[in-house]
Scaffold this active site. Structure first.
Site, PDB file in Angstrom:
ATOM      1  N   GLU A  64       0.848  -1.189   0.000  1.00 46.09           N
ATOM      2  CA  GLU A  64       0.000   0.000   0.000  1.00 46.09           C
ATOM      3  C   GLU A  64       0.887   1.244   0.000  1.00 46.09           C
ATOM      4  OE1 GLU A  64      -3.817   1.476   2.671  1.00 46.09           O
ATOM      5  OE2 GLU A  64      -2.093   0.620   3.694  1.00 46.09           O
ATOM      6  N   LYS A 196     -10.158   0.202  -1.971  1.00 49.28           N
ATOM      7  CA  LYS A 196     -10.192  -0.213  -0.568  1.00 49.28           C
ATOM      8  C   LYS A 196     -11.542   0.107   0.076  1.00 49.28           C
ATOM      9  CE  LYS A 196      -7.538   0.423   3.723  1.00 49.28           C
ATOM     10  NZ  LYS A 196      -6.413   1.190   4.324  1.00 49.28           N
ATOM     11  N   CYS A 238      -4.657  -3.659   3.270  1.00 50.20           N
ATOM     12  CA  CYS A 238      -4.332  -3.268   4.636  1.00 50.20           C
ATOM     13  C   CYS A 238      -5.450  -3.527   5.646  1.00 50.20           C
ATOM     14  CB  CYS A 238      -3.901  -1.803   4.651  1.00 50.20           C
ATOM     15  SG  CYS A 238      -2.938  -1.339   6.122  1.00 50.20           S
TER      16      CYS A 238
END
Length: 374
Positions: A64, A196, A238
């Protein structure tokens, strides 16, 4: 959260790669320490691509925030790149993004030469492999496109690339951006694009942590899987790793065999939860988990935990690049001693191992047979 109703699954497949997926494929997982210099970040990625090519990998996985980490939310918005992608689009439909790029392309030669030197069979890692053929101080972020730089790296190295997190601006005013995980094939075409979903809004005063990702980032709404040379990938980023129900959807409805969790974990949360969460996702879904990570001090305000890692479907750690609390498995490739960054770790993805684990403990079948309620 019921992903099957509230979140659509975008499945992006390519008919040309069916014959490319062997029983055993090699993945290279990068560990980076990204900064506010887009050019230097791309050079470090080019090094990783060169090493991956030299070691026979077919795909490179990046963490990321691979292209930019600044000191403030304003820095993030200012340096986001305007290339609003439709998650349903194919690579050919996205060609205009590259064709319309009017930025200075001179830095691409440095990327290409860095890959060539790092992939050379007689290259000595101790001497480094960055080719200094530009005055780097004169390369401003406004002259660099992360997406186009990655495309050059993919083409020159012949690798597929998982770009684990790029700030994608869709609003010309850049009020908020998407944190986008993009898969490029070895021709530089975009074959998958995930935004995300779960945003990291956390305040831990005792640890001096205060991050509000939603202040600058809009959440995505679609789950994404795609085929690749190492198998069927389930994309995430993440903080998503804390939401196990998301990964069950990627595996049971999307058919993923390899779960991706590129990250920039903080040091306190990494020490407590990183390995546990990743191993749990591998065990409960009986999949490989590959997690490229940021490591080290990015600036005066931010540092990341590290430990880029590969985990097999039985939950065993295959390789670990090391981080703030240890050296990992000490099998990473990089230019310096100690914990390495930039660096890569390598693992082979074995389809037979996935099948063996699922036959040994048929979780999916048992789940279908279960019947319980309050």
């Amino acid at each position: 959260m019921k992903y099957n109703h509230e979140v659509a699954i975008a499945i992006m497949s390519s008919s040309i790669i069916a014959h490319l997926t062997p029983l055993q494929s090699r993945a290279a997982i990068a560990q980076l320490t990204s900064t506010s210099s887009k050019y230097q970040n791309l050079i470090n990625i080019a090094k990783c691509a060169g090493w991956a090519k030299k070691e026979g990998a077919s795909m490179l996985f990046l963490p990321e925030c691979l292209g930019f980490i600044g000191q403030s939310s304003d820095d993030t918005l200012k340096n986001a790149e305007f290339f609003c992608l439709d998650p349903e689009s194919s690579g050919s439909q996205l060609q205009q993004i590259y064709d319309n790029d009017a930025n200075d392309q001179s830095y691409h030669h440095s990327l290409e030469n860095t890959i060539l030197r790092c992939s050379s069979l007689d290259n000595d890692l101790s001497t480094g492999c960055h080719v200094h053929d530009l005055n780097e101080r004169e390369i401003a972020n406004t002259d660099v496109s992360i997406l186009n730089g990655l495309r050059t790296i993919a083409i020159k190295s012949g690798l597929w690339i998982s770009a684990g997190g790029i700030h994608e601006a869709c609003d010309p005013t850049k009020q908020r951006v998407y944190n986008s995980h993009i898969i490029l094939d070895s021709l530089g075409e975009i074959v998958a694009h995930y935004r995300k979903i779960h945003l990291f809004d956390v305040c831990i005063p005792s640890k001096k942590i205060s991050l509000l990702e939603s202040a600058t980032t809009a959440p995505g709404t679609k789950l994404v899987v795609c085929d690749s040379p190492i198998g069927r990938l389930g994309l995430s980023t993440c903080y998503d790793i804390r939401f196990g129900e998301m990964y069950r959807e990627l595996v049971e409805k999307g058919g993923a065999d390899v779960l991706l969790a590129p990250s920039a974990f903080t040091v306190p949360t990494g020490k407590s939860h990183w390995h546990i969460l990743l191993r749990a996702r591998a065990i409960e879904n009986q999949c490989y988990v590959l997690a490229a990570a940021q490591y080290g001090k990015h600036n005066q305000k931010r540092e990341s935990y590290g430990h880029s890692i590969a985990i097999d479907p039985w939950g065993e750690v295959l390789t670990d690049a090391g981080g703030f609390d240890g050296p990992g498995t000490r099998d990473s490739f990089g230019e310096s001693g100690g914990i390495l960054s930039p660096a890569i770790i390598l693992c082979n993805i074995e389809t037979d191992k996935i099948n063996t684990v699922r036959e040994r403990i048929p979780i999916k079948e048992h789940r279908r047979k279960s019947n319980f309620s309050f």
